[in-house]
Design an enzyme around this catalytic site. Structure first.
Site, PDB file in Angstrom:
ATOM      1  N   GLY A  40      13.616  15.964   8.771  1.00 55.58           N
ATOM      2  CA  GLY A  40      13.230  16.001  10.510  1.00 55.58           C
ATOM      3  C   GLY A  40      12.436  14.696  10.786  1.00 55.58           C
ATOM      4  N   ILE A  41      11.823  14.542  11.730  1.00 58.77           N
ATOM      5  CA  ILE A  41      11.515  13.283  12.895  1.00 58.77           C
ATOM      6  C   ILE A  41      11.195  12.308  11.163  1.00 58.77           C
ATOM      7  CG2 ILE A  41      10.490  11.578  14.203  1.00 58.77           C
ATOM      8  CD1 ILE A  41      12.333  13.445  15.348  1.00 58.77           C
ATOM      9  N   CYS A  42       9.693  12.899  10.338  1.00 58.94           N
ATOM     10  CA  CYS A  42       9.646  11.841   9.635  1.00 58.94           C
ATOM     11  C   CYS A  42      10.919  11.624   8.449  1.00 58.94           C
ATOM     12  CB  CYS A  42       9.022  12.892   8.816  1.00 58.94           C
ATOM     13  SG  CYS A  42       7.381  12.221   7.958  1.00 58.94           S
ATOM     14  N   LYS A  51       8.441   2.806   7.630  1.00 63.47           N
ATOM     15  CA  LYS A  51       7.833   2.137   6.221  1.00 63.47           C
ATOM     16  C   LYS A  51       8.733   1.026   5.473  1.00 63.47           C
ATOM     17  CE  LYS A  51       4.442   4.660   7.431  1.00 63.47           C
ATOM     18  NZ  LYS A  51       5.692   5.024   8.665  1.00 63.47           N
ATOM     19  N   GLY A 182       0.623   2.289  25.361  1.00 66.65           N
ATOM     20  CA  GLY A 182       0.446   3.204  24.037  1.00 66.65           C
ATOM     21  C   GLY A 182      -0.328   2.509  22.168  1.00 66.65           C
ATOM     22  N   GLY A 184      -1.985   3.712  19.936  1.00 62.43           N
ATOM     23  CA  GLY A 184      -2.115   4.440  18.918  1.00 62.43           C
ATOM     24  C   GLY A 184      -0.581   3.781  17.104  1.00 62.43           C
ATOM     25  N   GLU A 205      -2.750  -0.069  26.673  1.00 61.79           N
ATOM     26  CA  GLU A 205      -3.264   0.745  26.027  1.00 61.79           C
ATOM     27  C   GLU A 205      -5.016   1.480  26.991  1.00 61.79           C
ATOM     28  OE1 GLU A 205      -4.700   4.093  24.699  1.00 61.79           O
ATOM     29  OE2 GLU A 205      -3.312   2.997  23.314  1.00 61.79           O
ATOM     30  N   ALA A 321       2.930  14.779   9.229  1.00 59.33           N
ATOM     31  CA  ALA A 321       3.141  14.971   7.906  1.00 59.33           C
ATOM     32  C   ALA A 321       3.079  15.538   6.918  1.00 59.33           C
ATOM     33  CB  ALA A 321       4.877  13.821   7.805  1.00 59.33           C
ATOM     34  N   HIS A 446     -11.802  -3.400 -13.469  1.00 56.14           N
ATOM     35  CA  HIS A 446     -12.217  -4.571 -12.612  1.00 56.14           C
ATOM     36  C   HIS A 446     -10.641  -5.373 -13.115  1.00 56.14           C
ATOM     37  CE1 HIS A 446     -14.055  -8.280 -11.708  1.00 56.14           C
ATOM     38  NE2 HIS A 446     -13.890  -8.870 -12.472  1.00 56.14           N
TER      39      HIS A 446
END
Length: 467
Positions: A40-42, A51, A182, A184, A205, A321, A446
């Site tokens: 799909g689009i993802c 990414k 936009g 977002g 925005e 997604a 740590h």
């Protein structure tokens, strides 16, 4: 004779293909139908390839602007824009092919084509030219057709100069100036990517903050960071129209009642998405639509037509997604008779992969107060984190919101390095009904960035050690 299936799935995105694989695992005779590559689009035009682009930008930015801090000097540092794009496309192609292998491994049939309902249990399959190539029947049909960019007449997209996120990923040349409409997650990620590479970016925005669904402190911190990058941010601003004029696009904006003209080489429309519901024959079947999304029972994902289900972006927000995938699994398991508790839509992580990263889950501080909670708020800045100091990532903070009465973790908000990875601990904490006390008493390794979560919880209860 028509092939008969237990489950037919329209759409092979992260909702559809995951549902198909789960159906195969549970022994259903299953088919997934999609005219494009699976994922799909993802996988093809969204989550994964973006990414890749963002990682390129991060590396370039680190070496160019912070290399000297690490004792690294790179003379005549340059980048190849076309190779950056090619790397992104190559990664997308490889992952999509891996999904095809998984589908075959789980004995799911795959039909490349466009499916349209002939009746509630029958689908006709057409090729890209509109020629019918197949016909199948299925006891249950799941619609997972996803969403597409929202279009408005005043911003007519030609997908060459006024573009969507898809074209923003495959531009042949880097623009000198870009206007992004936009703010977002999509708009913000592309603003970061292009600005790092040297494009002059303006974000428009209509709301008062960028990333308007996030906690206001997070939005303001990101705006401050973007302003340092010389990204022009115009909030509380609407677009009256965008028009191609020669080699430029003119954008007429309205802010504080006054009009102003901006120009750019490219305008990216990222004002949102809408469900892909046209052309499948849903209206003829009586499947109810609300604002271009399919109405379903959010506990079963069944439409008002028995045996027809819908999952993912096509049923509306949140358009994520990971939500689509879980809805797909949940839907299939319910059809099998496996009863799980409904998905908690107030415990869905949201992530934005710019730098600094942004991630959140649950209530914002504003929303918690609106709901009538008396709250405790704990914050810990990465500036006080030894690990953040060591790796040169001191921007940002962790903010945790607790119910003052019972200690319940109501919301978590992170801006900073690896925020999108760190948020998983807090999603799990909310799922397991962790309290502020239990988080601050959980020993964190740590030095790690995740210690900042423990420290934020401690700060909420007046037990902070390092601030």
């Amino acid at each position: 004779m028509k092939e008969q299936y237990d489950i037919a799935i329209l759409g092979g995105g992260p909702g559809g293909y995951v549902a198909a694989i789960r159906a195969g695992q549970l022994g259903f005779k299953t088919v997934v139908i999609d005219k494009d590559n699976l994922g799909g689009i993802c996988l093809n035009w969204g989550c994964i390839p973006t990414k890749s682009l963002l990682k390129n930008a991060e590396i370039y930015d680190t070496v160019k602007n912070h290399g000297k801090d690490f004792g690294i000097t790179a003379k005549d540092l340059t980048f190849d824009f076309k190779k950056i794009i090619q790397r992104s496309r190559g990664i997308s192609d490889r992952i999509s092919k891996s999904v095809e292998i998984l589908i075959k491994k789980n004995k799911v049939n795959r039909i490349r084509g466009f499916g349209k309902f002939k009746s509630k249990n029958e689908l006709s399959i057409f090729d890209e030219n509109g020629k019918q190539i197949d016909s199948i029947t299925a006891e249950n049909i799941i619609i997972a057709t996803g969403a597409q960019p929202k279009e408005i007449p005043s911003i007519p997209m030609d997908r060459k100069r006024i573009i969507t996120s898809t074209e923003a990923m495959i531009l042949s040349e880097q623009p000198n100036e870009m206007i992004i409409i936009g703010a977002g997650a999509i708009g913000i990620e592309f603003a970061y990517f292009y600005s790092v590479l040297g494009t002059k970016v303006t974000i428009i925005e209509m709301m008062d903050e960028i990333l308007p669904i996030e906690d206001k402190e997070i939005s303001k911190a990101l705006a401050k960071s973007f302003t340092k990058r010389k990204i022009n941010i115009l909030t509380g601003t609407t677009v009256e129209k965008a028009v191609v004029k020669g080699k430029k696009i003119e954008v007429i904006i309205i802010a504080n009642g006054k009009k102003k003209k901006l120009t750019a080489d490219i305008v990216l429309n990222s004002i949102g998405v809408t469900g892909i519901v046209k052309g499948f024959g849903l209206e003829e079947l009586g499947v109810e639509l609300i604002k271009n999304h399919i109405k379903v029972n959010k506990e079963t994902y069944e439409t008002d037509v028995p045996g027809i289900f819908a999952i993912g972006d096509v049923i509306g927000p949140p358009w994520l997604a990971h939500v689509a995938s879980h809805e797909g699994i949940h839907c299939i398991e319910l059809i099998k008779g496996i009863k799980n508790k409904p998905i908690d839509y107030n415990n869905i992580p949201g992530c934005t992969y710019c730098q600094p990263q942004v991630a959140s889950v649950g209530y914002t501080e504003e929303k918690a107060k609106e709901e009538g909670y008396e709250i405790k708020v704990g914050k810990f800045p990465f500036m006080a984190s030894g690990k953040a100091f060591a790796v040169g990532e001191r921007d940002g903070f962790v903010k945790l919101i607790f119910d003052a009465k019972y200690g319940e973790l109501l919301g978590a908000h992170i801006i900073g390095s690896e925020a999108t990875e760190l948020i998983a601990e807090l999603v799990m904490a909310r799922e397991l009904e962790a309290t502020g006390e239990s988080i601050l008493k959980t020993i964190h390794a740590h030095p790690t960035l995740s210690e900042s979560i423990m420290e934020a919880a401690a700060q909420a209860y007046g037990q902070a050690v390092h601030i």
